[in-house]
Motif scaffolding. Sequence first.
Motif, short mmCIF file in Angstrom:
data_model
loop_
_atom_site.label_atom_id
_atom_site.label_comp_id
_atom_site.label_asym_id
_atom_site.label_seq_id
_atom_site.Cartn_x
_atom_site.Cartn_y
_atom_site.Cartn_z
N ALA A 25 0.85 -1.19 0.00
CA ALA A 25 0.00 0.00 0.00
C ALA A 25 0.88 1.23 0.00
O ALA A 25 1.58 1.51 0.98
N ASN A 26 0.86 1.99 -1.09
CA ASN A 26 1.63 3.23 -1.19
C ASN A 26 0.69 4.40 -0.95
O ASN A 26 -0.09 4.78 -1.82
N TRP A 27 0.79 4.99 0.23
CA TRP A 27 -0.13 6.07 0.60
C TRP A 27 0.28 7.42 0.02
O TRP A 27 -0.46 8.39 0.15
N LYS A 28 1.49 7.51 -0.53
CA LYS A 28 2.00 8.77 -1.09
C LYS A 28 1.91 9.88 -0.02
O LYS A 28 2.13 9.60 1.16
N MET A 29 1.60 11.11 -0.39
CA MET A 29 1.56 12.19 0.61
C MET A 29 0.13 12.37 1.11
O MET A 29 -0.52 13.40 0.89
N ASN A 30 -0.35 11.34 1.80
CA ASN A 30 -1.70 11.34 2.34
C ASN A 30 -1.70 10.77 3.76
O ASN A 30 -0.87 9.92 4.09
N LEU A 31 -2.61 11.25 4.58
CA LEU A 31 -2.89 10.78 5.93
C LEU A 31 -1.84 11.25 6.95
O LEU A 31 -0.64 10.98 6.79
N ASN A 32 -2.31 11.92 8.00
CA ASN A 32 -1.42 12.25 9.10
C ASN A 32 -1.27 11.02 10.01
O ASN A 32 -1.90 9.99 9.77
N HIS A 33 -0.47 11.13 11.04
CA HIS A 33 -0.17 9.93 11.83
C HIS A 33 -1.39 9.39 12.58
O HIS A 33 -1.50 8.18 12.79
N LEU A 34 -2.32 10.26 12.97
CA LEU A 34 -3.53 9.79 13.64
C LEU A 34 -4.45 9.05 12.67
O LEU A 34 -5.02 8.00 12.99
N GLU A 35 -4.58 9.60 11.47
CA GLU A 35 -5.37 8.93 10.44
C GLU A 35 -4.74 7.60 10.04
O GLU A 35 -5.44 6.62 9.76
#
Length: 271
Positions: A25-35
């Motif tokens: 799973a490559n999230w790229k520049m998405n989701l902060n650490h809580l998400e």
Amino acid sequence: MMSRKYDDLVPSPDPVSHRVRLISANWKMNLNHLEAIALVQKLYHLLRPEDFRYAEISIHPPFTSLRSLQLSFEADRMPFTLGAQNAADEPSGAFTGEVSAPMLAKLGVGYVIVGHSERRRLFGETSEEVARKAIAVQAMGMRPIICIGETSEQRRTDQTVQVLTEQLDPVLSTYPVKALEGIVIAYEPIWAIGSGESASPELVEEVGGSLRQLLTERVGSATAAQIRLQYGGSVHPGNAHEFMSLEAIDGLLVGGASLDADTFALLVKSC
């Protein structure tokens, strides 16, 4: 669900290729650490034990979430493998904004994506630089996922194999042959990434076969047989099974469909 025995959730090699499948799973520049924490917790509960036994599942968040996910995986005994999206080719030094392979290794990272087309296109990474990054990653005990892919124009003019060969050549030329067994090659046609238009299974099988032949010619059949090939480019739950059924493909590199736990869980289950 938390009562599942962690030690039993180990992927089995494919009975035909004898290679362990890898879904990344490559999230790229998405989701902060809580998400990021919330997503993996939900994903773990949605997946079945047999899903973890079918394939190794690596999660590649932004750098800012690596430590949070490392702690979550360890605390809740989630059998995901932690992955990173990039690494510098130098171990340390005056390189503002860079993150080195030794730093990633200390966080328990298992896989590092190098040479993604977005890195090549947006940040000017060359194939020679990608090879240096891959070597730096593997020197620290991690496995590089080396991305290669052609543009739509290159595909239209029958340059695919030539382009992929040129992208791989610095790796094949500089690596010790035995060390090549530890790499993963991700075929991601540039025209398919984020476009909603995936490559056809016939095309992926054709390219995968060409890559396997190239590897066999360059490094020998024994080493080539150990190298895993992933496909990436608009992979979703509706086509994942078809790609994973291909003889040439050992796994998937998933972008947008991995940013939602329900969608990614469905994708993994569909395989």
